[in-house]
Every structure is written in structure tokens, then in C-alpha cells.
Enzyme design. Structure first.
Site, PDB file in Angstrom:
ATOM      1  N   SER A 122       0.815  -1.216   0.000  1.00 46.48           N
ATOM      2  CA  SER A 122       0.000   0.000   0.000  1.00 46.48           C
ATOM      3  C   SER A 122       0.847   1.264   0.000  1.00 46.48           C
ATOM      4  O   SER A 122       1.617   1.511  -0.907  1.00 46.48           O
ATOM      5  CB  SER A 122      -0.973  -0.027   1.179  1.00 46.48           C
ATOM      6  OG  SER A 122      -1.889   1.041   1.098  1.00 46.48           O
ATOM      7  N   ASP A 137      -2.053   6.594  -3.575  1.00 46.69           N
ATOM      8  CA  ASP A 137      -0.942   5.928  -2.905  1.00 46.69           C
ATOM      9  C   ASP A 137      -0.362   4.805  -3.752  1.00 46.69           C
ATOM     10  O   ASP A 137      -0.655   4.689  -4.946  1.00 46.69           O
ATOM     11  CB  ASP A 137      -1.397   5.394  -1.548  1.00 46.69           C
ATOM     12  CG  ASP A 137      -2.384   4.242  -1.684  1.00 46.69           C
ATOM     13  OD1 ASP A 137      -3.150   4.237  -2.658  1.00 46.69           O
ATOM     14  OD2 ASP A 137      -2.381   3.342  -0.810  1.00 46.69           O
ATOM     15  N   ASP A 156      -0.780   1.520  -4.102  1.00 43.37           N
ATOM     16  CA  ASP A 156      -1.615   0.562  -4.834  1.00 43.37           C
ATOM     17  C   ASP A 156      -2.925   1.157  -5.330  1.00 43.37           C
ATOM     18  O   ASP A 156      -3.773   0.440  -5.839  1.00 43.37           O
ATOM     19  CB  ASP A 156      -1.879  -0.675  -3.979  1.00 43.37           C
ATOM     20  CG  ASP A 156      -2.724  -0.388  -2.749  1.00 43.37           C
ATOM     21  OD1 ASP A 156      -2.646   0.733  -2.210  1.00 43.37           O
ATOM     22  OD2 ASP A 156      -3.459  -1.294  -2.302  1.00 43.37           O
ATOM     23  N   LYS A 185     -11.424   0.192  -1.103  1.00 38.02           N
ATOM     24  CA  LYS A 185     -11.375   1.641  -1.223  1.00 38.02           C
ATOM     25  C   LYS A 185     -10.741   1.985  -2.556  1.00 38.02           C
ATOM     26  O   LYS A 185      -9.994   1.191  -3.120  1.00 38.02           O
ATOM     27  CB  LYS A 185     -10.634   2.273  -0.058  1.00 38.02           C
ATOM     28  CG  LYS A 185      -9.280   1.690   0.290  1.00 38.02           C
ATOM     29  CD  LYS A 185      -8.748   2.355   1.552  1.00 38.02           C
ATOM     30  CE  LYS A 185      -7.457   1.720   2.054  1.00 38.02           C
ATOM     31  NZ  LYS A 185      -7.668   0.463   2.773  1.00 38.02           N
TER      32      LYS A 185
END
Length: 548
Positions: free
Chosen positions: A113, A278, A280, A377
Site C-alpha cells: 500500500s 498511494d 496501490d 477503497k
């Protein structure tokens, strides 16, 4: 081509955290380490045998090598087909999109992430289930249990698959389909948002924006959608080429790590709108000229204005937020007469609510927002939603980000909110701090702390309203009679030491008091929290590493 059984021994500590297994690259590069974890997935997820698997990652260091390993294990374990992103690239929301569109039996996401990338930095892996969402705790517990007893894995001896050419190839009996990583996701976005209105916004000549992909996975997605399809000016997307080390940066879209676009929005000549995502692609930061939109406010604003986007014109069924996220969305839900749910941190907790149709939008304070369109998300989705909202507001003359948020505060009140991160602190000290707080909980209700009287104090426990599962010890909550809150929890996304997160919230209904400096407005509560938890004494940290 025959499968080969390779003897192995279990590794300690292969327990997935909030979003998968995250360790240093060198840990994953140990012989058998990655293979053990992947074999544990195949051993516990029977539907993958004879099924279809999606595989992709954020392009960080070790991404390509890990994909080749996973492909060999998948073929040896009887997977019929793997869909893999070209170049090994797939954003986390794109993986969810593809799982859902093609009804696959799951997916493997390779990412840590927002953590740094490179030979000495972080790597991660997680399994997404057939709904497209992160595996539930029951699934990750089963995978972890298998890692503790594993003694062999199955693989094939084969040449690497060419990940750069779109098309099909064979690996043993398994078909490997290298696919365009952007096309399916871009098509989904066009079905949700008013692309014509956004094109008109860019054509107006009076609107300037920048999207910072942070040399991470969303670069190709943002360039295709924003510049190629919506007509944003060339160069709107900066840092748009995914790099194995994210260009030496920290791909976390916050005010500290994405300072380049923060500066571009400042002053009279600042941009009208800026955003970042970000590593990913599942997080987002939203900025206007001289204005930062907190993720908590972003969720509330989108919920209150959802009908401007074609995909949500019929309204939303409900909204959910993670427990540490501010209560701004709760006020919107109450006004709209829809359900509102408070869950533990971790997107997997929204999955049941989304699948059951109880909610449409959901979000976390850690720069994550999403909806029922996928089960993750989605950073670029949030950016497009804001662009759609700005385009719709342009017709009324109240177009700026700051105006939209201040209008929202005027209607619903403002939840002043901040998060203080104390990173890489000694794990034992962090656990000791949390234990100390738990001992205080029973005696806190009714106590006066400064100007605030404690209404409740607990270690948050969540009972899933859909399946009845219970998740205990999800963070300390201290609520005050005026609605203010102090929340403290240890994060599960780091790879070294512990990260203590302190969240402070205070509601302000008076519009005349909506423009205070956040840290000043919350200073009394911050001091109460620091003293109550003995943060400096127990961690040695006088100041947080990051404030958002």
C-alpha cells in the site's frame, strides 16, 4: 509438465494484518517464504482449483518475481486460468473490479500500500475473495493456521511468462491471460460519473488541476482517464510512471509525503483542485486552493451530494465509517434518514454491509473512500467523484472545493478532527501503553478531564450485523458528553515496530467558529490524551511523526 512437491518448513509470523501480510522485501526473498504463504492460500481456498484467479500488484520492487512464483504455484495447484495485469500492474481497486466483472474465484494483490518500496523496503501480499473484497478474518485465520503447519508446496519448473505482451499463453494446463490493466476499470468509472460534464469543466479554461500518482500504480489509470478520456491538459498527471522504489519517495497521499501538490495549491495562483493516490491506488488526498479536505469530511460531503453522479442518482442506501473516522458522515446519514454503521479499521469490515445492500458509500480516516462499485477503497474513484461534484456545482457558481466544504459545514456543522501518528515505536512500549489505557477504562465514565466530562470509555468491539461475527479489542474510545472523542489504536500496516495512532475529534455547530486552526481548536483534547496515555513517558516521543 508435472507439478513438483517441494519440502519446506513453516515460518513464524505469517499472520496477515489489517490488509494482508507485509514484511521487508528481504523477508519475502527468503527461500520458500512467499511459496509457503501462497500455498496456504491454495490449500485453504478450494474454489481456486479449476477456477480463475486475478493477480497483479503496484509495481514495487519484487513485484515481477513474486508474480512468476505465484503463476507457477497456481498452475501446480490446478488453477484453470489466471488474469494478470500487463507488466504485473493492477491497482487494488482494479483487481476488485476484474474479480467482480469476470466472476473469478478470487485474486492476489501484491502491495504494501502506502509503505515505501525498494530492495530494503516493504512488500506485501493479500488474498481477495470472490466478492472482490479483502478476505474476512475467518479466511485469513485459516490461511495463517495453514502457514504454521505447512511442510510442502507444489510448483512447476518452467520459463517465466512474458508479462509485457497482452494475450494468452499456457503454463502447464493453466491459461495465463495478460490483460490491459486499465480498460475494465476505466469503463466502470465512465458508467458511474458524468464524463461529459467533467470534460466541459476542463474545456472551460477556468479550471486547473493536478494529480500526483507518486510514481505508483495509479499513473497509467489517471493518465488514461483524466488526460486521454476527459481532456485534462497534458501534464495534469505528475509522477505518473510506476517505479519499483516510487522514485525514492513515500507513496502515502498526505500533507507530509505529497507536499509537492500541496505547494501547487497555495496562494493566489494556486491550482483549483489537486489530488494524490498511494502505492496501490486505493487511497486519496483531496485539495482545493489553500484548502485540505480531511478524508472524514470527504466521505460526508460525497454522501450528502451523491445524487450528482449518475451512478448514485437514485440515492444511497446507507453509509459506513471506520471507528476512528470522524462522525461527520453520521450527521449526513441522520439528515438523509439512511443507515449509518461504525466498523473496525480494515476495508474487509465493509464487505458484508455492501454485499447485503445496507450501505452504498464507506470510508476510513486513513485516506480511503469507496462505494458498492467494488469491494476496496478506491483513490481515483474519489477524485472523479469530486470532479463530478465540482462540475455540477459549476452550474450554480459555487464551484470551489473550499466553498463546497464550507457550505457542508454550514448545513451539518463541523467536526474538527486530527490524527497524530507515532511511528516505529518499541512494540512492547506500545502494548504497555494500550494495556495502561484498558486498566483506566472502567473508572473514566463520569470523570471530569479539563473542560470535558467523560460519557463513555471502552475498548471497541464490533458485532457484524450481517453474519453476527464479533471483533474485539479494536481500539480505545473515550467519548465526552459534548460529542468530542479521543481514540487510540495500534496500526496493523507497518513492518517495523509499532505505530500508535491518536485521533481527536470535536464537533462545532456554530458557523462563526468553523475557520479555526485545527490543532489549536483541538489542543485541550490533545493534551488530555497525551497525559492520559502517558505517551511521552511510555514511548519516548514528545511529538508525533505525522499530523493529518
Amino acid at each position: 509438465m508435472e507439478a513438483t512437491a517441494v519440502s519446506t518448513q513453516a515460518f513464524a509470523g505469517q499472520k496477515p494484518g489489517t490488509s494482508g501480510l507485509r514484511k521487508k522485501v528481504k523477508t519475502f526473498q527468503q527461500p520458500h517464504y512467499l511459496e509457503n504463504f501462497v500455498q496456504a492460500i491454495f490449500d485453504t481456498q478450494a474454489t481456486l482449483r479449476g477456477g480463475t484467479l486475478v493477480v497483479g500488484g503496484d509495481g514495487r520492487f519484487y513485484n515481477r518475481e513474486a508474480i512468476q512464483t505465484i503463476l507457477r504455484l497456481a498452475a501446480a495447484n490446478g488453477v484453470a486460468r489466471v488474469l494478470v495485469g500487463q507488466g504485473g500492474i493492477l491497482s487494488t481497486p482494479a483487481v476488485s473490479c476484474i474479480i467482480r466483472k469476470y466472476a473469478t474465484q478470487g485474486g492476489i494483490v501484491l502491495s504494501a500500500s502506502h509503505n515505501p518500496g525498494g530492495p530494503d523496503e516493504d512488500f506485501g501480499i493479500k488474498f481477495n475473495v470472490a466478492s472482490g473484497g479483502p478476505a474476512s478474518e475467518s479466511v485469513t485465520d485459516a490461511i495463517y493456521q495453514r502457514t504454521t503447519e505447512i511442510d510442502q508446496y507444489l510448483t512447476l519448473a518452467s520459463d517465466p511468462i512474458d508479462l509485457d505482451q497482452i494475450g494468452d499463453s499456457q503454463l502447464g494446463e493453466m491459461r495465463v491471460s495478460v490483460i490491459d490493466p486499465v480498460a475494465d476499470y476505466a469503463g466502470l468509472m465512465e458508467s458511474l460519473f458524468d464524463f461529459d460534464a467533467i470534460r466541459d469543466l476542463f474545456k472551460s479554461g477556468s479550471f486547473r488541476m493536478c494529480f500526483d500518482a507518486m510514481h505508483a500504480v495509479t499513473g497509467p489509470y489517471a493518465k488514461e482517464i483524466l488526460e486521454n478520456q476527459l481532456g485534462a491538459a497534458p501534464g495534469t498527471v505528475i509522477n505518473g510512471v510506476p517505479l519499483e522504489d516510487f522514485g525514492g519517495g513515500h507513496p502515502d497521499p498526505n500533507l507530509v509525503h505529497a507536499h509537492e501538490i500541496v505547494e501547487l495549491t497555495q496562494g493566489a495562483e494556486g491550482l483549483d483542485f489537486a489530488a494524490a493516490s498511494d502505492g496501490d491506488g486505493d487511497r486519496n488526498m483531496i485539495l482545493g486552493r489553500d484548502f485540505f479536505v480531511t478524508p472524514s469530511d470527504s466521505l460526508a460531503v460525497l454522501a450528502a451530494n451523491a445524487e450528482v453522479a449518475p451512478g448514485y442518482k437514485a440515492g444511497i442506501a446507507g453509509v459506513a465509517r471506520s471507528m476512528p473516522t470522524s462522525q461527520a458522515a453520521d450527521r449526513v446519514a441522520e439528515a438523509l434518514g439512511i443507515g449509518c454503521y461504525e466498523t473496525p479499521t480494515g476495508w474487509k469490515f465493509f464487505g458484508n454491509l455492501l454485499d447485503a445492500g445496507r450501505i452504498t458509500l464507506c470510508g476510513e480516516e486513513s485516506f480511503g473512500t469507496g462505494s458498492a462499485h467494488v469491494r476496496e477503497k478506491d483513490g481515483l474513484w474519489a477524485v472523479l467523484f469530486w470532479l463530478n461534484l465540482l462540475a455540477a456545482r459549476g452550474r450554480t457558481g459555487r464551484q470551489s472545493v473550499a466553498t463546497i466544504v464550507r457550505d457542508h459545514w454550514g448545513r451539518f456543522g463541523r467536526n474538527y478532527y486530527t490524527r497524530h501518528d507515532f511511528e516505529a515505536i518499541d512494540s512492547a512500549a506500545a502494548e504497555g501503553l494500550m494495556h495502561h489505557l484498558r486498566l483506566l477504562l472502567a473508572d473514566l465514565p463520569g470523570r471530569q478531564l479539563g473542560d470535558y466530562k467523560v460519557a463513555y470509555a471502552d475498548d471497541f468491539s464490533y458485532t457484524d450485523p450481517v453474519d453476527g461475527s464479533v471483533s474485539d479489542h479494536q481500539g480505545i474510545r473515550i467519548g465526552f458528553e459534548d460529542g468530542s472523542r479521543i481514540v487510540m489504536r495500534l496500526s496493523g500496516t507497518g513492518t517495523s515496530g509499532a505505530t500508535l495512532r491518536l485521533y481527536i475529534e470535536r464537533f462545532e455547530p456554530d458557523p462563526e467558529r468553523h475557520d479555526q486552526d485545527v490543532q489549536i481548536a483541538l489542543q485541550p483534547l490533545i493534551l488530555i490524551a497525551q497525559e492520559l496515555a502517558q505517551i511521552e513517558t511510555r514511548t519516548g516521543r514528545a511529538e508525533p511523526d505525522v499530523i493529518t
